[in-house]
Motif scaffolding. Structure first.
Motif, PDB file in Angstrom:
ATOM      1  N   TYR A  70       0.828  -1.204   0.000  1.00 16.14           N
ATOM      2  CA  TYR A  70       0.000   0.000   0.000  1.00 16.14           C
ATOM      3  C   TYR A  70       0.863   1.256   0.000  1.00 16.14           C
ATOM      4  N   ASN A  71       1.905   1.268   0.839  1.00 19.82           N
ATOM      5  CA  ASN A  71       2.779   2.443   0.908  1.00 19.82           C
ATOM      6  C   ASN A  71       3.548   2.638  -0.394  1.00 19.82           C
ATOM      7  N   LEU A  72       3.921   1.538  -1.048  1.00 17.16           N
ATOM      8  CA  LEU A  72       4.638   1.636  -2.317  1.00 17.16           C
ATOM      9  C   LEU A  72       3.739   2.237  -3.395  1.00 17.16           C
ATOM     10  N   ILE A  73       2.502   1.754  -3.471  1.00 15.34           N
ATOM     11  CA  ILE A  73       1.557   2.291  -4.453  1.00 15.34           C
ATOM     12  C   ILE A  73       1.228   3.750  -4.131  1.00 15.34           C
ATOM     13  N   LEU A  74       1.043   4.047  -2.833  1.00 17.13           N
ATOM     14  CA  LEU A  74       0.792   5.435  -2.432  1.00 17.13           C
ATOM     15  C   LEU A  74       1.947   6.349  -2.835  1.00 17.13           C
ATOM     16  N   GLY A  75       3.171   5.841  -2.687  1.00 18.30           N
ATOM     17  CA  GLY A  75       4.348   6.621  -3.054  1.00 18.30           C
ATOM     18  C   GLY A  75       4.373   6.951  -4.536  1.00 18.30           C
ATOM     19  N   PHE A  76       4.027   5.973  -5.367  1.00 20.07           N
ATOM     20  CA  PHE A  76       4.018   6.204  -6.809  1.00 20.07           C
ATOM     21  C   PHE A  76       2.935   7.195  -7.208  1.00 20.07           C
ATOM     22  N   TYR A  77       1.733   7.031  -6.632  1.00 17.96           N
ATOM     23  CA  TYR A  77       0.667   7.978  -6.944  1.00 17.96           C
ATOM     24  C   TYR A  77       1.014   9.377  -6.440  1.00 17.96           C
ATOM     25  N   GLY A  78       1.639   9.447  -5.264  1.00 19.40           N
ATOM     26  CA  GLY A  78       2.053  10.741  -4.744  1.00 19.40           C
ATOM     27  C   GLY A  78       3.088  11.405  -5.629  1.00 19.40           C
ATOM     28  N   PHE A  79       4.027  10.601  -6.150  1.00 17.49           N
ATOM     29  CA  PHE A  79       5.057  11.131  -7.043  1.00 17.49           C
ATOM     30  C   PHE A  79       4.436  11.664  -8.332  1.00 17.49           C
ATOM     31  N   LEU A  80       3.514  10.890  -8.915  1.00 14.92           N
ATOM     32  CA  LEU A  80       2.842  11.329 -10.145  1.00 14.92           C
ATOM     33  C   LEU A  80       2.019  12.591  -9.906  1.00 14.92           C
ATOM     34  N   ALA A  81       1.335  12.655  -8.745  1.00 18.91           N
ATOM     35  CA  ALA A  81       0.540  13.848  -8.430  1.00 18.91           C
ATOM     36  C   ALA A  81       1.435  15.069  -8.287  1.00 18.91           C
ATOM     37  N   LEU A  82       2.575  14.909  -7.621  1.00 20.04           N
ATOM     38  CA  LEU A  82       3.501  16.026  -7.420  1.00 20.04           C
ATOM     39  C   LEU A  82       4.066  16.528  -8.739  1.00 20.04           C
ATOM     40  N   ILE A  83       4.535  15.609  -9.577  1.00 21.00           N
ATOM     41  CA  ILE A  83       5.106  15.995 -10.867  1.00 21.00           C
ATOM     42  C   ILE A  83       4.055  16.681 -11.735  1.00 21.00           C
ATOM     43  N   THR A  84       2.835  16.154 -11.687  1.00 20.13           N
ATOM     44  CA  THR A  84       1.763  16.719 -12.509  1.00 20.13           C
ATOM     45  C   THR A  84       1.412  18.138 -12.087  1.00 20.13           C
ATOM     46  N   VAL A  85       1.262  18.350 -10.794  1.00 19.85           N
ATOM     47  CA  VAL A  85       0.882  19.687 -10.330  1.00 19.85           C
ATOM     48  C   VAL A  85       2.014  20.681 -10.561  1.00 19.85           C
ATOM     49  N   VAL A  86       3.266  20.221 -10.482  1.00 19.72           N
ATOM     50  CA  VAL A  86       4.398  21.101 -10.780  1.00 19.72           C
ATOM     51  C   VAL A  86       4.363  21.519 -12.247  1.00 19.72           C
ATOM     52  N   GLN A  87       4.095  20.564 -13.136  1.00 20.82           N
ATOM     53  CA  GLN A  87       4.001  20.881 -14.565  1.00 20.82           C
ATOM     54  C   GLN A  87       2.848  21.848 -14.839  1.00 20.82           C
ATOM     55  N   LEU A  88       1.709  21.608 -14.185  1.00 16.13           N
ATOM     56  CA  LEU A  88       0.550  22.472 -14.389  1.00 16.13           C
ATOM     57  C   LEU A  88       0.824  23.897 -13.898  1.00 16.13           C
ATOM     58  N   LEU A  89       1.439  24.020 -12.728  1.00  9.61           N
ATOM     59  CA  LEU A  89       1.759  25.342 -12.188  1.00  9.61           C
ATOM     60  C   LEU A  89       2.791  26.059 -13.061  1.00  9.61           C
ATOM     61  N   ARG A  90       3.728  25.309 -13.610  1.00  8.32           N
ATOM     62  CA  ARG A  90       4.732  25.913 -14.490  1.00  8.32           C
ATOM     63  C   ARG A  90       4.083  26.477 -15.749  1.00  8.32           C
ATOM     64  N   ILE A  91       3.120  25.740 -16.302  1.00  4.40           N
ATOM     65  CA  ILE A  91       2.410  26.222 -17.493  1.00  4.40           C
ATOM     66  C   ILE A  91       1.594  27.462 -17.159  1.00  4.40           C
ATOM     67  N   LEU A  92       0.899  27.431 -16.011  1.00  2.28           N
ATOM     68  CA  LEU A  92       0.092  28.580 -15.604  1.00  2.28           C
ATOM     69  C   LEU A  92       0.966  29.811 -15.363  1.00  2.28           C
ATOM     70  N   TRP A  93       2.188  29.598 -14.889  1.00  2.00           N
ATOM     71  CA  TRP A  93       3.103  30.702 -14.619  1.00  2.00           C
ATOM     72  C   TRP A  93       3.685  31.266 -15.915  1.00  2.00           C
ATOM     73  N   ASN A  94       4.053  30.375 -16.836  1.00  2.00           N
ATOM     74  CA  ASN A  94       4.719  30.811 -18.068  1.00  2.00           C
ATOM     75  C   ASN A  94       3.752  31.292 -19.137  1.00  2.00           C
ATOM     76  N   VAL A  95       2.557  30.708 -19.149  1.00  2.42           N
ATOM     77  CA  VAL A  95       1.564  31.075 -20.164  1.00  2.42           C
ATOM     78  C   VAL A  95       0.483  31.912 -19.496  1.00  2.42           C
ATOM     79  N   LYS A  96       0.517  33.188 -19.723  1.00  2.97           N
ATOM     80  CA  LYS A  96      -0.420  34.106 -19.073  1.00  2.97           C
ATOM     81  C   LYS A  96      -1.757  34.091 -19.807  1.00  2.97           C
ATOM     82  N   ASP A  97      -2.437  32.949 -19.719  1.00  6.52           N
ATOM     83  CA  ASP A  97      -3.721  32.783 -20.382  1.00  6.52           C
ATOM     84  C   ASP A  97      -4.626  32.003 -19.437  1.00  6.52           C
TER      85      ASP A  97
END
Length: 263
Positions: free
Chosen positions: A11-38
């Protein structure tokens, strides 16, 4: 004791992978929102947001299941509707995310074939209707599940089979539209590094997504039968690592395929 330790490790291993994917995804989304003023939503933004939402729900699901100290596939949906919804809703979000990519490919195909704007509008209507029917179908089944006093097992099986059919439909959608776009790119007269890169990306995503959607459908059927079978922890591990996590990695690694087109 050993089984409990193994369960928590998985369970902790699967949680870790989902947490990693969630973190990377939100970082990418925030980067796009920051760089693309739309402020308008684009295909890429919606894609990343749905990925983050799916991973977040999976994290909540595994935390709740771990706290109840119960077999993941023996949860009674009628008694624990919140946990069951948190298990099912991410599958629908996966479906929406990938049909969004199919819609994007369908619109590219429409432009490449010089089809009228009405064809693109038609594709968007089909995308909306198919997703709406999928969510309404699952919602109706869950409402039936929690309101009737008998046949819980039968309806739970129907839910799993219904989801399996949705997943199979997505797999065929990828095979058709991905294959069509692949051959359109292959026949494109201009030979450039960018064309070669896009050709490989479309072929890669089509093959991987179709295979893993097919695996998901099979595992969903096994999950339906598992209500009377005490499945091993190994199956739990295989179920999520083959059914969802590889597709999440594909979405993160192949983002260049999706540009900043407004939806």
């Amino acid at each position: 004791m050993g089984a409990e330790v193994g369960e928590h490790v998985i369970y902790n291993l699967i949680l870790g992978f989902y947490g990693f994917l969630a973190l990377i995804t939100v970082v990418q989304l925030l980067r796009i929102l920051w760089n693309v003023k739309d402020l308008q939503w684009t295909t890429q933004k919606l894609f990343l947001f749905l990925t983050f939402l799916t991973c977040s729900m999976r994290i909540a699901f595994f935390i709740l299941v771990a706290q109840r100290d119960t077999n993941l596939f023996m949860v009674n949906p009628a008694r624990t509707p919140i946990i069951s919804v948190l298990d099912t809703l991410p599958v629908l979000l996966f479906f929406t995310t990938y049909t969004l990519l199919i819609l994007f490919w369908a619109e590219i195909i429409s432009v490449a074939r010089s089809q009228p704007q009405a064809e693109r509008t038609k594709s968007r209507w089909i995308f909306g209707i198919v997703n709406l029917l999928a969510y309404l179908g699952v919602a109706a089944l869950y409402i039936t599940l929690v309101t009737i006093s008998r046949s819980h097992h039968t309806i739970d099986i129907i839910i799993n089979v219904f989801i399996a059919l949705i997943v199979i439909a997505a797999a065929f959608g990828f095979l058709y539209y991905g294959g069509t776009l692949f051959f359109i790119l292959k026949e494109f007269p201009v030979n450039s590094p960018e064309r070669s890169s896009k050709l490989k990306e479309v072929g890669y995503i089509t093959a991987v997504s179709s295979v893993f959607f097919g695996i998901r459908a099979v595992l969903q059927m096994i999950g339906a039968a598992s209500k009377s079978i005490d499945l091993s922890l190994a199956f739990v591990f295989v179920y999520y690592f083959l059914a969802e996590i590889p597709r999440g990695q594909v979405r993160l690694e192949r983002q260049p395929l999706i540009n900043e087109e407004k939806v």
